[in-house]
Design a protein around this motif. Structure first.
Motif, mmCIF file in Angstrom:
data_model
loop_
_atom_site.group_PDB
_atom_site.id
_atom_site.type_symbol
_atom_site.label_atom_id
_atom_site.label_comp_id
_atom_site.label_asym_id
_atom_site.label_seq_id
_atom_site.Cartn_x
_atom_site.Cartn_y
_atom_site.Cartn_z
ATOM 1 N N CYS A 23 0.867 -1.178 0.000
ATOM 2 C CA CYS A 23 0.000 0.000 0.000
ATOM 3 C C CYS A 23 0.901 1.225 0.000
ATOM 4 C CB CYS A 23 -0.905 0.005 1.236
ATOM 5 S SG CYS A 23 -1.770 1.559 1.429
ATOM 6 N N SER A 25 0.184 4.355 0.410
ATOM 7 C CA SER A 25 -0.101 5.488 1.294
ATOM 8 C C SER A 25 0.324 5.229 2.728
ATOM 9 C CB SER A 25 -1.576 5.878 1.200
ATOM 10 O OG SER A 25 -2.375 4.937 1.863
ATOM 11 N N CYS A 26 0.308 3.990 3.202
ATOM 12 C CA CYS A 26 0.709 3.771 4.590
ATOM 13 C C CYS A 26 1.859 2.783 4.735
ATOM 14 C CB CYS A 26 -0.477 3.339 5.441
ATOM 15 S SG CYS A 26 -0.918 1.619 5.203
ATOM 16 N N THR A 28 2.119 -0.334 4.204
ATOM 17 C CA THR A 28 1.854 -1.697 4.651
ATOM 18 C C THR A 28 2.194 -2.673 3.527
ATOM 19 O OG1 THR A 28 0.085 -0.952 6.093
ATOM 20 C CG2 THR A 28 0.046 -3.284 5.461
HETATM 21 ZN ZN LIG Z 1 -2.433 1.387 3.496
#
Ligand SMILES: [Zn+2]
Lengths: 97, 210
Positions: A23, A25-26, A28
């Motif tokens: 991911c 954006s974060c 992960t």
């Molecule tokens: Zn994320």
């Protein structure tokens, strides 16, 4: 840059799996082993053909006209693609058995 | 799937395999026109086509004869290849594609019909017959350049024949969705059967003349 999703292993030609998904954006990351969906296992050209086919509402006549190809040429491409998909599905089914 | 984008040599593809781009009714309309114009040229140049492959110099033949012969050559090979395609193809074959592409495939014999205008080939044939076999009406005077020209025209006719067969084969392959050894074998079979049948048809037409 236009990157192409590799679908076969460059060293042994076997089919590749997805091992991690990220991911952006974060940050992960998920790890695991996922089969690529059948659509993604097709070549770039075959994928484009399917998109065109949907875009022209499944009309081979319209498609032939738009692509400046003859009707039987487009029909042959579709029939070949059906063949490819069926063989792929068959071999995938054999693998999971 | 290699068919969609292969720009190896688009010009050559168009010459040898125009059926990637044109088939069906458009090919049929263009092809019928080709067959008609060929018959007109053949009428004035005293050429005829006694089967799907042969080009012959003839005496005066009536226009209806040349049109029937041209139409017969196209019709017979189309019927034979259509039946072959319906039996052998995994795809659903359209009648109009077979008839249309086979009509257009006859294009190389339009210029072939024009070769008869020069008369050199005919004269060269008479020359060879008299010189080698003593057959004919007497010695034929022929200059060296004229012989060279006649040989050039004969080679041109052979090239046009090769082009014709290549077009007919590609027309069959695309219309019937057949590939490889299967398409090659079936085409050769259909081609030979068609030669025999068109030969018989032309003989039947000729018999009607006398
Ligand atoms: Zn994320």
């Amino acid at each position: 840059m236009d990157k192409k999703l590799p679908i076969t292993c460059p060293s042994c030609q076997s089919e590749l799996n997805v091992q991690s998904l990220a991911c952006e954006s974060c940050d992960t990351t998920i790890n695991g082993s996922y089969d690529l969906p059948l659509l993604l296992k097709l070549t770039q050209e075959e994928q484009e053909f399917i998109l065109d086919f949907v875009r022209f509402s499944g009309s081979l006549k319209k498609m032939a006209k738009k692509l400046n190809l003859s009707y039987p040429t487009v029909r042959n491409m579709l029939d070949d693609l059906i063949d490819t998909i069926e063989t792929r599905q068959q071999s995938d089914a054999d693998e999971t058995d | 799937m290699t068919q969609l984008k292969h720009a190896s040599n688009p010009m050559l593809t168009k010459l040898i395999n125009p059926f990637r781009f044109i088939a069906g009714f458009r090919a049929l309309a263009a092809g019928v026109l080709v067959i008609l114009v060929t018959a007109v040229l053949a009428y004035f140049s005293n050429t005829h086509f006694p089967d799907i492959l042969s080009v012959k110099i003839s005496g005066d033949l009536p226009f209806w004869f040349l049109v029937s012969q041209g139409a017969g050559n196209w019709f017979i090979v189309s019927v034979v290849l259509y039946l072959t395609a319906v039996i052998a193809s995994p795809s659903s074959v359209r009648l109009v594609d077979i008839f249309g592409t086979q009509a257009l495939a006859r294009f190389p014999y339009l210029p072939a019909a024009g070769i008869g205008f020069f008369g050199s080939v005919e004269k060269f044939g008479q020359y060879v017959l008299w010189e080698n076999l003593g057959m004919g009406d007497g010695p034929v005077a022929m200059a060296g350049w004229e012989m060279g020209f006649a040989i050039l025209l004969m080679m041109l006719t052979i090239l046009l024949s090769i082009w014709l067969v290549a077009l007919m084969y590609n027309a069959f392959k695309i219309s019937a969705n057949l590939k490889g050894a299967k398409s090659g074998g079936l085409f050769i079979l259909g081609f030979i059967v068609s030669i025999v049948l068109t030969r018989l048809f032309s003989n039947y037409l000729l018999a009607g003349l006398v």
